[in-house]
Design a protein around this motif. Structure first.
Motif, mmCIF file in Angstrom:
data_model
loop_
_atom_site.group_PDB
_atom_site.id
_atom_site.type_symbol
_atom_site.label_atom_id
_atom_site.label_comp_id
_atom_site.label_asym_id
_atom_site.label_seq_id
_atom_site.Cartn_x
_atom_site.Cartn_y
_atom_site.Cartn_z
ATOM 1 N N ALA A 74 47.549 40.411 64.299
ATOM 2 C CA ALA A 74 46.453 41.122 63.601
ATOM 3 C C ALA A 74 46.636 42.541 62.714
ATOM 4 C CB ALA A 74 45.414 41.671 64.807
ATOM 5 N N PRO A 75 47.375 43.627 63.094
ATOM 6 C CA PRO A 75 47.591 44.575 62.074
ATOM 7 C C PRO A 75 48.395 44.200 60.924
ATOM 8 C CG PRO A 75 49.001 44.819 64.041
ATOM 9 C CD PRO A 75 48.087 43.732 64.466
ATOM 10 N N VAL A 76 49.163 43.038 60.831
ATOM 11 C CA VAL A 76 50.079 42.610 59.885
ATOM 12 C C VAL A 76 49.009 41.862 58.969
ATOM 13 C CG1 VAL A 76 51.813 41.104 59.176
ATOM 14 C CG2 VAL A 76 52.257 42.532 61.009
ATOM 15 N N LEU A 77 48.252 40.967 59.405
ATOM 16 C CA LEU A 77 47.347 40.367 58.398
ATOM 17 C C LEU A 77 46.204 41.349 57.978
ATOM 18 C CD1 LEU A 77 46.503 37.156 60.448
ATOM 19 C CD2 LEU A 77 47.908 37.232 58.473
ATOM 20 N N ALA A 78 45.738 42.335 58.703
ATOM 21 C CA ALA A 78 44.960 43.343 58.209
ATOM 22 C C ALA A 78 45.534 43.915 57.219
ATOM 23 C CB ALA A 78 44.364 44.395 59.528
ATOM 24 N N ALA A 79 46.712 44.802 57.051
ATOM 25 C CA ALA A 79 47.464 45.207 56.324
ATOM 26 C C ALA A 79 47.760 44.342 54.859
ATOM 27 C CB ALA A 79 49.000 45.550 56.837
ATOM 28 N N ARG A 80 47.823 43.030 55.031
ATOM 29 C CA ARG A 80 48.232 42.359 54.000
ATOM 30 C C ARG A 80 46.602 42.119 53.192
ATOM 31 N NH1 ARG A 80 48.344 35.731 54.049
ATOM 32 N NH2 ARG A 80 46.400 36.220 54.978
ATOM 33 N N GLY A 81 45.703 42.065 53.982
ATOM 34 C CA GLY A 81 44.272 41.788 53.551
ATOM 35 C C GLY A 81 43.921 43.148 52.683
ATOM 36 N N ALA A 82 44.288 44.329 53.208
ATOM 37 C CA ALA A 82 44.029 45.566 52.650
ATOM 38 C C ALA A 82 44.820 45.720 50.908
ATOM 39 C CB ALA A 82 44.642 46.705 53.388
ATOM 40 N N VAL A 83 46.007 45.184 50.935
ATOM 41 C CA VAL A 83 46.726 45.333 49.957
ATOM 42 C C VAL A 83 46.036 44.144 49.094
ATOM 43 C CG1 VAL A 83 48.844 44.832 48.866
ATOM 44 C CG2 VAL A 83 48.831 46.062 50.959
ATOM 45 N N LEU A 84 45.904 43.023 49.404
ATOM 46 C CA LEU A 84 45.318 42.059 48.232
ATOM 47 C C LEU A 84 43.906 42.341 48.070
ATOM 48 C CD1 LEU A 84 46.812 38.647 49.990
ATOM 49 C CD2 LEU A 84 47.665 40.344 48.375
ATOM 50 N N SER A 85 43.064 42.918 48.560
ATOM 51 C CA SER A 85 41.759 43.432 48.309
ATOM 52 C C SER A 85 41.648 44.261 47.121
ATOM 53 C CB SER A 85 41.049 44.070 49.240
ATOM 54 O OG SER A 85 41.610 45.243 49.616
ATOM 55 N N LEU A 86 43.097 45.060 46.898
ATOM 56 C CA LEU A 86 42.993 46.042 45.681
ATOM 57 C C LEU A 86 43.494 44.885 44.384
ATOM 58 C CD1 LEU A 86 44.825 48.746 47.182
ATOM 59 C CD2 LEU A 86 42.344 48.422 47.122
ATOM 60 N N ALA A 87 44.112 43.681 44.760
ATOM 61 C CA ALA A 87 44.734 42.958 43.339
ATOM 62 C C ALA A 87 43.757 42.694 42.483
ATOM 63 C CB ALA A 87 45.525 41.779 44.089
ATOM 64 N N SER A 88 42.655 41.799 42.712
ATOM 65 C CA SER A 88 41.791 41.476 41.706
ATOM 66 C C SER A 88 41.085 42.390 41.021
ATOM 67 C CB SER A 88 40.879 40.533 42.523
ATOM 68 O OG SER A 88 41.597 39.397 43.088
ATOM 69 N N PRO A 89 40.593 43.538 41.612
ATOM 70 C CA PRO A 89 40.132 44.723 40.765
ATOM 71 C C PRO A 89 41.029 45.273 40.078
ATOM 72 C CG PRO A 89 39.451 44.818 43.239
ATOM 73 C CD PRO A 89 40.425 43.639 43.044
ATOM 74 N N ALA A 90 42.466 45.317 40.372
ATOM 75 C CA ALA A 90 43.242 45.968 39.596
ATOM 76 C C ALA A 90 43.571 44.761 38.272
ATOM 77 C CB ALA A 90 44.718 46.086 40.135
ATOM 78 N N GLY A 91 43.464 43.653 38.484
ATOM 79 C CA GLY A 91 43.605 42.590 37.414
ATOM 80 C C GLY A 91 42.449 42.633 36.525
ATOM 81 N N ALA A 92 41.350 42.679 37.064
ATOM 82 C CA ALA A 92 40.074 42.890 36.146
ATOM 83 C C ALA A 92 40.256 44.086 35.247
ATOM 84 C CB ALA A 92 38.821 42.959 36.910
ATOM 85 N N LEU A 93 40.637 45.207 35.853
ATOM 86 C CA LEU A 93 40.853 46.320 34.921
ATOM 87 C C LEU A 93 42.038 46.109 33.777
ATOM 88 C CD1 LEU A 93 40.732 49.252 37.495
ATOM 89 C CD2 LEU A 93 39.142 48.628 36.085
ATOM 90 N N ILE A 94 43.056 45.401 34.034
ATOM 91 C CA ILE A 94 44.006 45.167 32.975
ATOM 92 C C ILE A 94 43.384 44.213 31.996
ATOM 93 C CG2 ILE A 94 46.331 43.967 32.688
ATOM 94 C CD1 ILE A 94 46.880 44.896 35.595
ATOM 95 N N GLY A 95 42.347 43.480 32.489
ATOM 96 C CA GLY A 95 41.804 42.260 31.559
ATOM 97 C C GLY A 95 41.332 42.960 30.512
ATOM 98 N N ALA A 96 40.529 44.164 30.320
ATOM 99 C CA ALA A 96 39.849 44.619 29.489
ATOM 100 C C ALA A 96 40.714 45.033 28.139
ATOM 101 C CB ALA A 96 38.970 45.765 29.678
ATOM 102 N N PRO A 97 41.999 45.799 28.439
ATOM 103 C CA PRO A 97 42.616 45.992 27.160
ATOM 104 C C PRO A 97 43.506 44.929 26.861
ATOM 105 C CG PRO A 97 43.512 47.031 29.247
ATOM 106 C CD PRO A 97 42.099 46.421 29.463
ATOM 107 N N LEU A 98 43.722 43.778 27.754
ATOM 108 C CA LEU A 98 44.480 42.714 27.465
ATOM 109 C C LEU A 98 43.793 41.888 26.411
ATOM 110 C CD1 LEU A 98 47.290 41.417 28.211
ATOM 111 C CD2 LEU A 98 45.900 39.925 29.853
ATOM 112 N N ILE A 99 42.334 42.031 26.457
ATOM 113 C CA ILE A 99 41.741 41.063 25.651
ATOM 114 C C ILE A 99 41.284 41.638 24.421
ATOM 115 C CG2 ILE A 99 39.153 40.324 25.379
ATOM 116 C CD1 ILE A 99 38.832 40.062 28.446
ATOM 117 N N LEU A 100 41.243 43.112 24.394
ATOM 118 C CA LEU A 100 41.625 43.777 22.912
ATOM 119 C C LEU A 100 42.461 43.597 22.374
ATOM 120 C CD1 LEU A 100 39.891 47.137 24.113
ATOM 121 C CD2 LEU A 100 38.822 45.433 22.909
#
Length: 415
Positions: A349-375
Motif C-alpha cells: 500500500a505505501p509503495v503504490l501510494a508513493a507511485r501514485g503520488a509521483v505519477l499524479s504530477l506527471a500529466s500536469p508537468a507534461g501539459a505545462l511543457i506542451g505550451a512552449p512546445l506548441i509555440l
C-alpha cells in the motif's frame, strides 16, 4: 455461452465472493468520476468572474488531482499499516462528504471560486491511498495467477468511465446544471464507501499489516529497488510525454484541421473505446513477459501516435487515437502487477501510494511543457515530438531492463 465465459481469465475474479460485491461499486464510482471531469471545469466557468474564468478552471482541475501527492506523504505514518479495504473505503468517504458539500453550498448561494477549489483539493487528499488500497485489496484476496486479470477487470471499469461518463454529464448539465453532476459523483462515492463497509468481510477490513519504520516508507522502498525505480521512471516519462498531447490535440483540431468540438469529442471517444478493449485484452497476457510487455506498450503507443501528428485527416486521427487507447489499455494492469509481484503485501500500500503520488504530477508537468512546445513546433509538431519521445523512452527502458537482467544473471553465477 456460459462455458466460454468460465474459460476466460476473468471468471475467478468476477465470481470471487468479495470482489463480485465490490466491483459494481468501483464501476459506479468510476462513471461518476468520468462525469466530473466535465462538470468540474463547467462549474468553475459558471461561478468564476468572467475575466478570471481560465485561471479558475485551471485551479479547479489541478485541485482535483495534485493534492493526492501531498496526502501520500502527509498521511504516510498514519495509513501505511492499513489494509486495502480500509484505505479505499476512507478515500471514498472523504470524496463523498467533501464533493457533496459543493452542490450544497451552490444551492445555498455560498459557493465562491475559492471555496470550490478548497473543497476539491480536500476531497482528493486521500486519492493516492485510495488507489493504492484498491490494488492492495486485490493482492490480499487473489492468488498470483489471477492478479493480472483482477487488475484488468478494475481497469476496464475505470476506462469505461471515459466512454460513458462525459455523455451522461453533458445530459445532466443540459437538464439541471454542473453542480448536479458533482452531487451524483458524490453519491456514487457514498455507494462505494458502503460497498467496502458491507461487502468486504470484517477479517479483510481488519487486516493491519506491519508498518515499516521511517517517514515516506513507500518512497524509500522504491528508491532502494532498481526494478521499481525503473518502472516509476518509465511511467512518469510516459505520462509527461502524453501531457503535451492533451494541450496540442484541441489546437490541432481547431486550427490545423479547422474542425469542430464534435470532431474533437470523436478523438476522445475513439481513445476511450480503444482503452476499454485494451484493458479487456490485458487479462489474456498473463503468460507474456510483463516487463517486455510494459515497455512494448510505450513503444507501440508512440508508433501509433505518429500518424496523428503527421496526417491532416480527421478519420486517420480518430483511428490513430483509438489505437493509442488500445495500446494504453494493458499498461496500468501490467505495471501494477509488476509491483504486486515485487513488493510484499505488508509493504504494498505505501509503495503504490508513493507511485501514485509521483505519477499524479506527471500529466500536469507534461501539459505545462506542451505550451512552449506548441509555440516552437506548432500543435501538429508537438504531437509528432511526443510520439518520437515515447519511442525513444521505450528504447531506453528496454536497454535498462536488459542490462539489469544481465547484471542479475552475472550476480547469480558468481554466488
Amino acid at each position: 455461452m456460459l462455458t466460454a465465459v468460465k474459460r476466460t481469465p476473468y471468471w475467478p475474479v468476477v465470481t470471487h465472493p468479495v470482489l463480485r460485491k465490490v466491483l459494481p461499486g468501483i464501476g459506479l464510482s468510476s462513471i461518476g468520476d468520468g462525469m466530473s471531469t466535465i462538470a468540474i471545469a463547467w462549474l468553475a466557468l459558471q461561478i468564476a468572474p468572467p475575466d478570471q474564468r481560465g485561471t479558475w478552471v485551471a485551479l479547479a482541475a489541478a485541485a482535483y488531482v495534485l493534492p493526492g501527492a501531498l496526502g501520500a506523504v502527509a498521511f504516510d505514518r498514519f495509513l501505511r499499516g492499513r489494509s486495502g479495504a480500509q484505505l479505499a473505503g476512507w478515500d471514498a468517504v472523504t470524496r463523498a462528504v467533501l464533493l457533496g458539500a459543493i452542490p450544497l453550498c451552490f444551492v445555498l448561494g455560498a459557493l465562491s471560486p475559492v471555496l470550490y477549489v478548497v473543497l476539491l483539493a480536500l476531497s482528493s487528499l486521500l486519492s493516492a491511498w485510495g488507489k493504492a488500497g484498491r490494488y492492495t485489496l486485490l493482492a490480499e484476496l487473489l492468488p498470483d495467477e489471477h492478479m493480472l486479470a483482477g487488475n484488468a477487470v478494475v481497469n476496464v471499469l475505470l476506462e469505461f468511465s471515459t466512454v460513458g461518463g462525459p455523455p451522461l454529464a453533458a445530459l445532466i448539465i443540459w437538464l439541471v446544471g454542473p453542480a448536479a453532476v458533482i452531487a451524483v459523483d458524490a453519491a456514487t462515492f457514498a455507494v462505494l464507501a458502503l460497498t467496502y463497509g458491507r461487502a468486504v468481510p470484517p477479517e479483510a477490513k481488519a487486516v493491519s499489516v506491519k508498518a515499516t519504520s521511517g517517514r515516506s516508507a513507500g518512497f524509500q522502498l522504491i528508491g532502494r529497488s532498481r526494478e521499481l525505480l525503473g518502472l516509476v521512471v518509465l511511467s512518469f516519462g510516459f505520462f509527461v510525454l502524453f501531457g503535451p498531447v492533451t494541450v496540442a490535440l484541441p489546437l490541432h483540431v481547431s486550427q490545423d484541421l479547422h474542425g469542430s468540438a464534435a470532431q474533437l469529442a470523436g478523438y476522445y471517444t475513439s481513445f476511450g473505446i480503444g482503452a476499454v478493449l485494451g484493458a479487456i485484452l490485458a487479462g489474456y497476457l498473463k503468460n507474456w513477459p510483463m516487463r517486455l510487455t510494459t515497455v512494448g506498450t510505450v513503444l507501440c503507443f508512440g508508433l501509433v501516435l505518429l500518424p496523428l501528428g503527421l496526417s491532416g485527416s480527421v478519420y486517420i486521427g480518430w483511428l490513430a487515437f483509438g489505437l493509442c487507447g488500445l495500446t494504453w489499455g494493458p499498461f496500468p494492469s501490467t505495471t501494477t502487477v509488476l509491483f504486486q509481484r515485487a513488493v510484499p503485501k505488508e509493504q504494498l500500500a505505501p509503495v503504490l501510494a508513493a507511485r501514485g503520488a509521483v505519477l499524479s504530477l506527471a500529466s500536469p508537468a507534461g501539459a505545462l511543457i506542451g505550451a512552449p512546445l506548441i509555440l516552437a513546433l506548432t500543435a501538429q509538431g508537438a504531437l509528432t515530438a511526443s510520439a518520437v519521445g515515447m519511442i525513444g523512452l521505450s528504447l531506453l527502458a528496454a536497454l535498462f531492463f536488459a542490462l539489469r537482467r544481465e547484471t542479475q544473471v552475472a550476480d547469480d553465477r558468481s554466488s
